[in-house]
Scaffold this active site. Sequence first.
Site, short mmCIF file in Angstrom:
data_model
loop_
_atom_site.label_atom_id
_atom_site.label_comp_id
_atom_site.label_asym_id
_atom_site.label_seq_id
_atom_site.Cartn_x
_atom_site.Cartn_y
_atom_site.Cartn_z
N ASN A 112 0.80 -1.23 0.00
CA ASN A 112 0.00 0.00 0.00
C ASN A 112 0.83 1.28 0.00
O ASN A 112 0.30 2.35 -0.30
CB ASN A 112 -1.01 0.00 1.16
CG ASN A 112 -0.35 0.02 2.51
OD1 ASN A 112 0.78 -0.45 2.66
ND2 ASN A 112 -1.04 0.61 3.48
N GLU A 136 6.31 -3.11 11.46
CA GLU A 136 5.12 -2.25 11.52
C GLU A 136 4.00 -3.02 10.87
O GLU A 136 4.05 -3.26 9.66
CB GLU A 136 5.39 -0.93 10.79
CG GLU A 136 6.55 -0.14 11.39
CD GLU A 136 6.23 0.42 12.78
OE1 GLU A 136 7.19 0.79 13.48
OE2 GLU A 136 5.05 0.42 13.16
N CYS A 189 -2.82 1.13 7.18
CA CYS A 189 -2.77 0.50 8.50
C CYS A 189 -3.38 1.45 9.54
O CYS A 189 -3.98 1.02 10.52
CB CYS A 189 -1.33 0.20 8.89
SG CYS A 189 -0.30 1.67 8.92
#
Length: 485
Positions: free
Chosen positions: A158, A253, A287
């Site tokens: 993304n 992450e 996210c």
Amino acid sequence: MTTSSSSDGFYAELTNAEGGALRYAVNGAWRASSSDATVESVNPSRANARANAFQACTRAEVDEAFAGARAAQGPWARTPLHERASLLHRAATLMRENAGGMVSALMIEVAKGAKESATEVERGDLLMSDSFPGNDRNKICMASNVPVGVVLCIPPFNYPVNLCVSKVAPALIAGNAVVVKPPTQGCTATLHMIHCFIKAGFPPGLIQAVTGRGGEIGDYLTTHPLVNAISFTGGETGIRVAQKAGMVALQTELGGKDACIVLPDADLELAAKSIVKGGFSYSGQRCTAVKIVAVFEEVADELIGKVNERIAKLSVGLPEDDATITAVVSKSSADFIQSLVVDAESKGATLCQEWKREDNLIWPLLIDNVTHDMKICWEEPFGPVLPVVRVKNENEALELVNKSRFGLQGCVFTRDIDRAIRLSDAMQTGTVQINGPPARGPDHFPFQGVKDSGIGSQGITNSIKVMTKVKSTVINLAKPSYTIA
Ligand code: NAP
Ligand code: G3P
């Protein structure tokens, strides 16, 4: 596709004359793999038609990449900081001058809107011993941060440019070499970015890019003996990477279930605007997207009305038309999102809009009256569907946040700052935004998750900390050194 922009010439080295699969980068050159095998990316906006092809690198080619990085890293660590910085600035200039290739690749491979694609390309101590009682002033400790060596950088689909450069730049400025494994969806844009760095004049081998499906070469990369640190951004895969990684520095992450808590005294117009921006930009594939709303019962109807008004105005369509809602990245992702909606509806949730899907394109959807027994209350849809839970008090809202296995970000809307800080302290997340939607940027801010949302912290300074280790040199003086007045 290969490349399609004014800077084609600049990227010519990435493919052979026939315009075949993009090559991988090793020791300053672009090469085809001896495997003669390729992996393909698809165009989510065109019914997953083939978009581009990349080399399926072999283990031997991975070994060569790591060996080249290790060899280049030594001299690089001895290169003066200002020279390192000037090469980084050169790379940034080349990225700006040749952004076209990356922007069109982002639109085609990860269906990011034209404006958001352009935005993505544009973003990114002496110690004395007598400080301790009982010690004379005869030891001087010089502590410095030295590079760990070779950093393996694995970005997600993304943000294939920004979440790659936010790993590579800190690693290089700290004196490390990097081996990058681009995401398959989004690979073209990442390889273009790498090309800008290679063209900037970094020493050959310092920046390597090996391509292939993560499911095929991922474990070999993350357990490779020449890895000294891993910077991974992605989903649950990251938990596996952490479990497999050996004695290396780790920055992971991962996913999020970012909650938005709306208190009765909140500015509901501001909350509604932030919920729609946070929940639906890039079709919810962030996210940090708002992934669940916890609104106090007494203002729920009013808030939901305002959110639905704004959802009705969202554009749905193609990235090149800069639509806000574009196709999600894959058929499997679209199927997963649909399964969460079906489960919620079957258990009594209220769909505020009609469910609509064409291939990977899903129309924005707010789901009211969501309860804890529904999967969408806990899962990360990574798409344009947003559940709302009506709560009676702060404890019910906190339960939603703290019972989640995720802990990336959250946000609170209220005019009462004391209450906001109290809630922020009680929320088990890496960051809490007050009166604003969750977001990672700007990129020098610390960014971290807790629980299944990750290990370590990101943001330029924190990334450099992960990618360096402390080296102490202690001088033992013959006799204590006291300044004579
Ligand atoms: P993903 O499926 O976990 O993939 C992330 C990267 O890992 C890709 O480059 C992938 O390569 C690679 N990979 C796959 N299997 C691997 C393995 N066994 N070993 C090493 N690498 C492997 O995630 P995604 O779908 O790209 O991204 C979406 C997820 O990332 C969401 O959960 C989202 O919340 C999370 N995310 C988190 C952050 C954050 O900063 N916290 C930011 C962005 C996204 P392939 O593409 O070839 O499979
Ligand atoms: O999912 C990518 C994540 O890093 C989000 O960044 O700036 O859109 O919140 P941002």
